[in-house]
Design a protein around this motif. Structure first.
Motif, short mmCIF file in Angstrom:
data_model
loop_
_atom_site.label_atom_id
_atom_site.label_comp_id
_atom_site.label_asym_id
_atom_site.label_seq_id
_atom_site.Cartn_x
_atom_site.Cartn_y
_atom_site.Cartn_z
N GLN A 93 39.06 54.86 28.98
CA GLN A 93 40.14 54.20 28.26
C GLN A 93 40.56 52.90 28.91
N ARG A 94 39.72 52.33 29.79
CA ARG A 94 40.15 51.20 30.60
C ARG A 94 40.38 49.91 29.83
N GLU A 95 39.80 49.74 28.67
CA GLU A 95 40.00 48.49 27.95
C GLU A 95 41.41 48.46 27.35
N PHE A 96 42.12 47.35 27.58
CA PHE A 96 43.45 47.18 26.99
C PHE A 96 43.28 46.39 25.70
N VAL A 97 43.62 47.00 24.55
CA VAL A 97 43.28 46.39 23.27
C VAL A 97 44.48 45.95 22.44
N TRP A 98 45.69 46.36 22.78
CA TRP A 98 46.83 45.95 21.98
C TRP A 98 47.06 44.45 22.10
N ASP A 99 47.33 43.78 20.97
CA ASP A 99 47.67 42.36 21.01
C ASP A 99 49.19 42.21 21.23
N ILE A 100 49.65 40.96 21.33
CA ILE A 100 51.06 40.70 21.62
C ILE A 100 51.98 41.29 20.55
N LYS A 101 51.57 41.18 19.28
CA LYS A 101 52.40 41.70 18.20
C LYS A 101 52.56 43.22 18.31
N HIS A 102 51.47 43.91 18.58
CA HIS A 102 51.52 45.37 18.70
C HIS A 102 52.37 45.78 19.89
N GLN A 103 52.20 45.10 21.01
CA GLN A 103 53.00 45.40 22.20
C GLN A 103 54.49 45.16 21.93
N SER A 104 54.78 44.03 21.30
CA SER A 104 56.17 43.66 21.05
C SER A 104 56.85 44.65 20.11
N ARG A 105 56.13 45.07 19.08
CA ARG A 105 56.71 46.03 18.14
C ARG A 105 56.97 47.38 18.80
N PHE A 106 56.11 47.76 19.75
CA PHE A 106 56.36 49.01 20.48
C PHE A 106 57.63 48.90 21.31
N LEU A 141 54.96 40.29 29.80
CA LEU A 141 54.98 40.31 28.34
C LEU A 141 56.20 39.58 27.82
N GLU A 142 55.96 38.56 27.03
CA GLU A 142 57.03 37.86 26.31
C GLU A 142 57.00 38.33 24.87
N LEU A 143 58.13 38.82 24.38
CA LEU A 143 58.17 39.42 23.05
C LEU A 143 57.99 38.36 21.96
N LYS A 144 57.20 38.73 20.93
CA LYS A 144 56.92 37.83 19.81
C LYS A 144 56.89 38.63 18.51
N PHE A 145 57.06 37.94 17.41
CA PHE A 145 56.84 38.49 16.06
C PHE A 145 57.78 39.64 15.69
N LEU A 146 58.93 39.77 16.37
CA LEU A 146 59.85 40.85 16.04
C LEU A 146 60.58 40.54 14.74
N GLU A 147 60.72 41.55 13.87
CA GLU A 147 61.36 41.35 12.57
C GLU A 147 62.75 41.95 12.50
N LYS A 148 63.05 42.90 13.35
CA LYS A 148 64.38 43.50 13.38
C LYS A 148 65.24 42.85 14.46
N GLN A 172 66.49 38.25 17.84
CA GLN A 172 67.06 37.52 18.97
C GLN A 172 66.26 37.76 20.26
N LEU A 173 65.42 38.79 20.25
CA LEU A 173 64.60 39.07 21.43
C LEU A 173 63.28 38.30 21.43
N ASN A 174 62.96 37.65 20.32
CA ASN A 174 61.72 36.86 20.29
C ASN A 174 61.75 35.77 21.35
N ASN A 175 60.60 35.57 22.01
CA ASN A 175 60.43 34.54 23.05
C ASN A 175 61.29 34.81 24.29
N THR A 176 61.57 36.10 24.55
CA THR A 176 62.32 36.47 25.76
C THR A 176 61.49 37.44 26.60
N LYS A 177 61.85 37.52 27.89
CA LYS A 177 61.25 38.47 28.81
C LYS A 177 62.31 39.42 29.33
#
Length: 365
Positions: free
Chosen positions: A56-69, A113-120, A123-128
């Motif tokens: 399972q060593r490959e990290f496959v989630w993109d920024i959008k998937h990570q941010s939504r989690f 990880l800098e949060l991106k693409f959040l829809e709810k 205000q957290l978009n582009n923050t760490k």
């Protein structure tokens, strides 16, 4: 239908009871902070208490998937359990299901990880994480996520069976299974035919989960795609591996020539011949006698050795010490394939491939 005999019913009950013993588990509710600490402490020595197994060593989630989690955690939405298995010999916990989630939480707490693409929580978009108030940081770190821990008495076979069942319960299609239906053409057919090669299959000891699921085709697609775009992997990083491979396959299906078919067949045979001679009892597994193919490791060894062979065909079939994967010796190659976070940045892809290429060209032990 005839009723079952009392003896048959008894044997059914005995079998259920016996098999249940092998999958005994308990439930825990660690906080995010505890998950991250147990995952990161001693990770450099590959001795972290909660660890990601090789398959399972490959990290496959993109920024959008990570941010939504992360957004889901802030919102208090239900998230899937983390499944782990206790290893009797070490007391460590192998992540059976949840490696992308744990690595995402670690990346967020570490400001990677800098949060991106959040829809709810826009205000957290582009923050760490470090930019939040200390109170909000504490509240986030104290969020609990349920963890199922499989008993230490469970064998490796049972752990793999658990992984298979979790990941095939809804029968999700793997990327290459999807591509077979979407991107049809001469290049796709070419890869499918090459992947049937008995010599290549012998070099790919895949785990049970990937058997008969086009994994060899996925590996070959990566081999050709990463060979062709060497040394510039910016597109891979910007698009993400899956989308880059999609676009590469789509393009090749439109402009694949007879000359390129001949060239790529020669490249495939050259690489397979060399790996067969050099890694006779190992193939593309990280260590002899093990199962499971780490895609970052495969990319480094397959593409790097091929690029070296293009420059020098009479390379000695000897494994350089610098390419031996050893957690006690965190070499540059080891660091380039490790699965802590973002295994497919352009720098990491180039690094692992070039390290292998130079190691074989220099003939260093």
């Amino acid at each position: 239908m005839n009723d079952l005999t009392s003896e048959k019913l008894k044997s059914i009950e005995n079998q259920i009871d016996e098999q249940k013993k092998s999958v005994a588990f308990d439930m825990r509710e660690p906080t995010i902070e505890l998950y991250v600490n147990k995952y990161l402490k001693d990770i450099d020595k590959d001795d972290n208490e909660i660890f990601v197994p090789d398959y399972q060593r490959e990290f496959v989630w993109d920024i959008k998937h990570q941010s939504r989690f992360i957004e889901s955690l802030f919102l208090g939405l239900p998230v899937p359990f983390i499944f782990t298995a206790e290893i009797k010999e070490t007391g460590r916990l192998e992540i059976v299901d949840g490696s992308q989630r744990i690595r995402t939480m670690a990346a967020y707490l570490n400001d990677e990880l800098e949060l991106k693409f959040l829809e709810k929580l826009t205000q957290l978009n582009n923050t760490k994480f470090s930019q939040l108030s200390s109170a909000r940081q504490r509240m986030f770190k104290n969020i609990a996520i349920r963890m199922v821990v499989l008993s230490a008495d469970a064998s490796e076979e049972v752990r793999k069976e658990m992984f298979d069942r979790i990941n095939t319960s809804s029968v999700p299609l793997l990327p290459m299974e999807t591509r077979r239906g979407v991107y049809r053409g001469s290049f796709t057919d070419f890869i499918v035919d090459l992947a049937k090669s008995a010599r290549f299959k012998a070099l790919c000891p895949v785990t049970k989960y990937f058997e008969n699921r086009r994994e060899e085709e996925e590996l070959l697609l990566r081999f050709f795609a990463f060979s062709d775009c060497y040394p510039n992997y910016n597109q891979v990083e910007s698009k993400g591996v899956a989308k880059y491979l999609d676009s590469y396959l789509e393009k090749k299906n439109t402009d694949f020539t007879d000359q390129e078919r001949s060239d790529k067949t020669k490249a495939f045979n050259m690489m397979v011949d060399f790996i067969t001679r050099t890694y006779p009892n190992q193939g593309f597994a990280k260590k002899p006698g093990t199962r499971g193919i780490s895609k970052p490791y495969f990319e480094g060894i397959a593409v790097g050795s091929y690029l070296a062979l293009k420059e020098k065909q009479n390379i000695a079939a000897i494994i350089p010490d610098s390419l031996i994967v050893d957690k006690e010796n965190r070499s540059d190659f080891y660091k380039s394939i490790e699965g802590r976070y973002k295994t497919h940045t352009s720098q990491k892809i180039f690094s692992r491939i070039n390290i292998v290429k130079e190691a074989f060209l220099n003939g260093t032990k």
